[in-house]
Design a protein around this motif. Sequence first.
Motif, PDB file in Angstrom:
ATOM      1  N   PRO A 148       0.844  -1.207   0.000  1.00  0.00           N
ATOM      2  CA  PRO A 148       0.000   0.000   0.000  1.00  0.00           C
ATOM      3  C   PRO A 148       0.869   1.241   0.000  1.00  0.00           C
ATOM      4  O   PRO A 148       2.037   1.210   0.409  1.00  0.00           O
ATOM      5  N   GLU A 149       0.301   2.344  -0.445  1.00  0.00           N
ATOM      6  CA  GLU A 149       1.076   3.575  -0.618  1.00  0.00           C
ATOM      7  C   GLU A 149       1.755   4.009   0.676  1.00  0.00           C
ATOM      8  O   GLU A 149       2.878   4.523   0.657  1.00  0.00           O
ATOM      9  N   ARG A 150       1.117   3.773   1.809  1.00  0.00           N
ATOM     10  CA  ARG A 150       1.676   4.218   3.079  1.00  0.00           C
ATOM     11  C   ARG A 150       2.947   3.442   3.453  1.00  0.00           C
ATOM     12  O   ARG A 150       3.645   3.804   4.389  1.00  0.00           O
ATOM     13  N   LEU A 151       3.225   2.356   2.718  1.00  0.00           N
ATOM     14  CA  LEU A 151       4.405   1.538   3.008  1.00  0.00           C
ATOM     15  C   LEU A 151       5.335   1.442   1.804  1.00  0.00           C
ATOM     16  O   LEU A 151       6.079   0.479   1.663  1.00  0.00           O
ATOM     17  N   GLY A 152       5.326   2.425   0.954  1.00  0.00           N
ATOM     18  CA  GLY A 152       6.017   2.319  -0.325  1.00  0.00           C
ATOM     19  C   GLY A 152       7.507   2.574  -0.324  1.00  0.00           C
ATOM     20  O   GLY A 152       8.148   2.496  -1.375  1.00  0.00           O
ATOM     21  N   ARG A 153       8.117   2.894   0.830  1.00  0.00           N
ATOM     22  CA  ARG A 153       9.558   3.151   0.878  1.00  0.00           C
ATOM     23  C   ARG A 153      10.264   2.034   1.635  1.00  0.00           C
ATOM     24  O   ARG A 153       9.757   1.535   2.649  1.00  0.00           O
ATOM     25  N   ILE A 174       4.104  -1.239  14.452  1.00  0.00           N
ATOM     26  CA  ILE A 174       5.122  -1.979  13.717  1.00  0.00           C
ATOM     27  C   ILE A 174       4.705  -3.440  13.664  1.00  0.00           C
ATOM     28  O   ILE A 174       4.492  -4.063  14.710  1.00  0.00           O
ATOM     29  N   LEU A 175       4.576  -3.990  12.477  1.00  0.00           N
ATOM     30  CA  LEU A 175       4.303  -5.419  12.325  1.00  0.00           C
ATOM     31  C   LEU A 175       5.595  -6.140  11.970  1.00  0.00           C
ATOM     32  O   LEU A 175       6.242  -5.807  10.977  1.00  0.00           O
ATOM     33  N   ASP A 176       5.962  -7.107  12.783  1.00  0.00           N
ATOM     34  CA  ASP A 176       7.125  -7.948  12.514  1.00  0.00           C
ATOM     35  C   ASP A 176       6.665  -9.117  11.661  1.00  0.00           C
ATOM     36  O   ASP A 176       6.117 -10.101  12.155  1.00  0.00           O
ATOM     37  N   GLU A 177       6.896  -8.998  10.340  1.00  0.00           N
ATOM     38  CA  GLU A 177       6.513 -10.047   9.394  1.00  0.00           C
ATOM     39  C   GLU A 177       7.737 -10.831   8.917  1.00  0.00           C
ATOM     40  O   GLU A 177       7.755 -11.355   7.803  1.00  0.00           O
ATOM     41  N   VAL A 178       8.742 -10.933   9.766  1.00  0.00           N
ATOM     42  CA  VAL A 178       9.941 -11.667   9.381  1.00  0.00           C
ATOM     43  C   VAL A 178       9.602 -13.121   9.032  1.00  0.00           C
ATOM     44  O   VAL A 178      10.127 -13.668   8.063  1.00  0.00           O
ATOM     45  N   ILE A 179       8.708 -13.738   9.793  1.00  0.00           N
ATOM     46  CA  ILE A 179       8.311 -15.120   9.493  1.00  0.00           C
ATOM     47  C   ILE A 179       7.050 -15.165   8.639  1.00  0.00           C
ATOM     48  O   ILE A 179       6.940 -15.972   7.714  1.00  0.00           O
ATOM     49  N   THR A 180       6.080 -14.300   8.912  1.00  0.00           N
ATOM     50  CA  THR A 180       4.797 -14.376   8.202  1.00  0.00           C
ATOM     51  C   THR A 180       4.866 -13.845   6.778  1.00  0.00           C
ATOM     52  O   THR A 180       3.986 -14.133   5.968  1.00  0.00           O
ATOM     53  N   ALA A 210       0.937 -10.894   5.792  1.00  0.00           N
ATOM     54  CA  ALA A 210      -0.191 -11.246   6.654  1.00  0.00           C
ATOM     55  C   ALA A 210      -1.131 -10.065   6.867  1.00  0.00           C
ATOM     56  O   ALA A 210      -2.346 -10.254   6.990  1.00  0.00           O
ATOM     57  N   PHE A 211      -0.603  -8.835   6.907  1.00  0.00           N
ATOM     58  CA  PHE A 211      -1.471  -7.682   7.184  1.00  0.00           C
ATOM     59  C   PHE A 211      -2.502  -7.470   6.089  1.00  0.00           C
ATOM     60  O   PHE A 211      -3.533  -6.814   6.326  1.00  0.00           O
ATOM     61  N   GLU A 212      -2.284  -8.027   4.900  1.00  0.00           N
ATOM     62  CA  GLU A 212      -3.243  -7.869   3.812  1.00  0.00           C
ATOM     63  C   GLU A 212      -4.572  -8.548   4.120  1.00  0.00           C
ATOM     64  O   GLU A 212      -5.586  -8.214   3.507  1.00  0.00           O
ATOM     65  N   THR A 256      -5.841  -3.018   9.507  1.00  0.00           N
ATOM     66  CA  THR A 256      -4.689  -3.029  10.412  1.00  0.00           C
ATOM     67  C   THR A 256      -3.761  -1.864  10.094  1.00  0.00           C
ATOM     68  O   THR A 256      -3.224  -1.207  10.998  1.00  0.00           O
ATOM     69  N   ALA A 257      -3.540  -1.601   8.813  1.00  0.00           N
ATOM     70  CA  ALA A 257      -2.805  -0.429   8.335  1.00  0.00           C
ATOM     71  C   ALA A 257      -1.544  -0.136   9.154  1.00  0.00           C
ATOM     72  O   ALA A 257      -1.460   0.901   9.813  1.00  0.00           O
ATOM     73  N   PRO A 258      -0.540  -1.006   9.115  1.00  0.00           N
ATOM     74  CA  PRO A 258       0.685  -0.745   9.888  1.00  0.00           C
ATOM     75  C   PRO A 258       1.437   0.474   9.369  1.00  0.00           C
ATOM     76  O   PRO A 258       1.322   0.844   8.199  1.00  0.00           O
ATOM     77  N   ASP A 259       2.204   1.086  10.255  1.00  0.00           N
ATOM     78  CA  ASP A 259       3.059   2.204   9.863  1.00  0.00           C
ATOM     79  C   ASP A 259       4.417   1.728   9.383  1.00  0.00           C
ATOM     80  O   ASP A 259       5.054   2.375   8.549  1.00  0.00           O
ATOM     81  N   VAL A 260       4.879   0.612   9.941  1.00  0.00           N
ATOM     82  CA  VAL A 260       6.174   0.028   9.583  1.00  0.00           C
ATOM     83  C   VAL A 260       5.994  -1.489   9.545  1.00  0.00           C
ATOM     84  O   VAL A 260       5.317  -2.058  10.407  1.00  0.00           O
TER      85      VAL A 260
END
Length: 436
Positions: free
Chosen positions: A99-104, A241-247, A257-259, A264-268
């Motif tokens: 999503p655009e909010r996570l594009g960097r 902050i969502l830690d998606e290292v495993i997911t 997973a946040f999709e 949920t719209a995480p910031d990081v």
Amino acid sequence: MPTSTAHIVEREKQHRLPGGQSMTDLAGIVVDRALNAEVWDKDGKRYLDFFTGVGVCNIGHSHPRFLADVNDQLGSFAVGTFYTDVRSRYYELLSSRLPERLGRIHMFSTGSEAVEAAVKLARAATGKHEIVSFWGGFHGKTQGALSLHGGPRKHRSGPFPPGSHQVPYAYCYRCPLQLEHPTCDHHCVGFAEQSIENGSVGDIAAIIVEPVQGTNGNIIPPRGYLRALRQLADRHGALLILDEVITGFGRTGSLFAFEQDPETAPDVVVLGKAMASGLPASAIVSRADLVEGTPFGAPSAAASTFGGNPLASAAALSTLRILLDEELPERSRRLGESVSRRLASWVEEFPFVGNAGNVGLMVGVELVEPGSKRPLPKDVTRGIFRELMARGVLAMAYDSRIRIYPPLSIPEHHLEEGLDAFEATFRAMSDSITRP
């Protein structure tokens, strides 16, 4: 020079420091080669890999396209911090799936390194310093990341950086508040809010959470939980902050997973493990406006010696292309549906299977003493681990909380073969476990 399994193991043990991965010593094998979901050891024994380096190899071992892409880059150049075509293409492709909010994106080498960077970003962006994490959560083994852990892994490892607060996770099978879902109405989030109000100095920079707790046993929270944490973060002016290292990268049936709950719209988001299929690569994804003009955004402030190097970038780009072209996240979701049916039958048949669940091909099975929720003792679970190995399956089954991570590309007959081996193992050991 001798190359027997025993000689290789002894040679390594003579030169290494203690503290390595449990799976290495318990399995005691020397891997010779691997292809997709199959691994062969030096003695010629073949295994199905339900471990994959803790969910690192989502595209399967030795994928021919991946090998060709990495070899091409290795033959060109592998070191450097300059702009590269391969990294720019990776950033472009990954951004198109976010999503655009996570594009960097900013790349690092390990999950712990990326977690530390995410915390640093949150503190710079908010001007606050406290971080909320969760009981059972695990975010890495460096000192800062370990301070976020809510459990015994950090015992006798302090002191830690100040400002960390741990609150209960939505572990419904073992609810620490002794409530039942859904009538609890996510009361653990309300309890977390009370903990923040009473235990913090009112300076919360971020809440960091795993969408599914991996190291704790692949613990799946109920629907709506992450959304409630989003709201909690907003009430405190904190980042989520969502830690998606495993997911991440298809493991749960979607690329991330946040999709599965867009609100949920995480910031990081922190990424790692399966990102480059075995080459060290991790990343944080966020948006530039959070850190522009802050210490985090200063030149070299977030730089990493090996982060985003050409070889890791080529591996990450190849991995993502394979995941998308072969529709492996969707395959994980589909195969996960058949796994769910198997797990339900295990809970029904075996009185020592207390809790079992999965999201895609992220599978957790909790073994308990029959008639209770007491974890099966280690001497029993180690026996299960050895029996599985004898039946040709490698899995994190040496503890009462079994974690299963097959490749997303696993052929269906290999998946069934591995699950059959679990059932045969449970049946073979059932009498000894259930006997009074």
